[in-house]
Design an enzyme around this catalytic site. Structure first.
Site, PDB file in Angstrom:
ATOM      1  CB  SER A   8      -0.898   0.004   1.247  1.00 53.88           C
ATOM      2  OG  SER A   8      -1.522   1.258   1.415  1.00 53.88           O
ATOM      3  CE1 TYR A  40      -4.038  -2.781   4.587  1.00 53.72           C
ATOM      4  CE2 TYR A  40      -3.102  -0.594   4.245  1.00 53.72           C
ATOM      5  CZ  TYR A  40      -3.682  -1.738   3.741  1.00 53.72           C
ATOM      6  OH  TYR A  40      -3.911  -1.845   2.387  1.00 53.72           O
TER       7      TYR A  40
END
Length: 264
Positions: free
Chosen positions: A159, A172
């Protein structure tokens, strides 16, 4: 003018991923779904993976890919990629269905805590779950990809949060940073196999995962921060993955590619 059998054969043979077997994890929805459709359009045979109790989205996707195709070019396999035995079953199912080793693995499966907690407020349970799905994959299965028809391809998903480092995404982002580090190491450890390993790191993409837990105001703020004035779409990511999966992408190896429209 009618298409001749010779033209049909030439068209089929020209597809860059013709008859290569691809596993796309988390492909019943979001980015994974679009990637499965795109790889299929390039000639790949697809293993559509999902982990929830609802198989309908995965079944629907397989039906779309298999429409008018005999034998079927897509199968559906339920597997939790954080579970070693289920990962093994996923590969075994692919090889049985298509009588071929797996050539391409694309891992899009991922989760985040949609309450967006601070580091101090992240629970152990949330942290462990995020790492189990996003980072604790079983690398030695992936490394078993065999060079065939142009070489194996491992395409992992990170990401652009790893570069943005925004509050509320600690677990995350840490999990995705681990994926990026292991991608670079894996590419080196696969020396001599003809298998490449790369990592695609999208920015904000309009998917169910992105919208979860966000208000309209928060979404608008993210759009305003984008130089292109919009959220990314799944179709923005698919061509890059198709390239990395093909013979043309062979010289791209051990790389982290951020695809975010300039957001980061």
């Amino acid at each position: 003018m009618a298409t001749t059998p010779q033209q049909l054969n030439a068209s089929t043979e020209s597809l860059p991923l013709q008859d290569r077997v691809a596993i796309v994890t988390g492909s019943s929805r979001g980015i994974g779904r679009q990637l499965a459709l795109h790889l299929s359009s390039l000639g790949a045979k697809l293993v559509i993976n999902y982990s929830s109790s609802n198989s309908s989205p995965a079944d629907s996707l397989a039906a779309d890919i298999n429409a008018g195709s005999l034998p079927p070019r897509a199968i559906v396999v339920r597997a939790d990629i954080s579970d070693q035995a289920q990962v093994q079953s996923l590969f075994d199912s692919a090889e049985r269905a298509f009588d071929s080793p797996v050539h391409i693995l694309v891992n899009t499966a991922g989760v985040l805590d949609s309450t967006y907690p601070s580091v101090a407020n992240t629970t152990i349970e949330s942290f462990d779950h995020v790492f189990a799905v996003n980072a604790r994959e079983y690398w030695y299965y992936w490394a078993s990809l065999q060079k065939r028809g142009g070489g194996g391809r491992i395409i992992l998903f990170s990401s652009s949060q790893v570069a943005a480092l925004r509050p509320g995404f600690a677990a995350y982002t840490a999990a995705k940073a681990a994926v990026e580090a292991m991608t670079k190491i894996l590419a080196k450890e696969l020396k001599g196999t003809g298998i490449t390993a790369n990592c695609v790191a999208p920015g904000p993409i309009a998917t169910e995962l992105f919208f979860g837990g966000r208000t309209e105001e928060q979404v608008k703020k993210i759009i305003d921060e984008s130089p292109l004035g919009r959220l990314g779409e799944t179709k923005d990511v698919a061509p890059l993955v198709g390239f990395l999966a093909s013979d043309a992408g062979e010289w791209v190896n051990g790389q982290i590619i951020r695809i975010n429209g300039g957001y980061v």
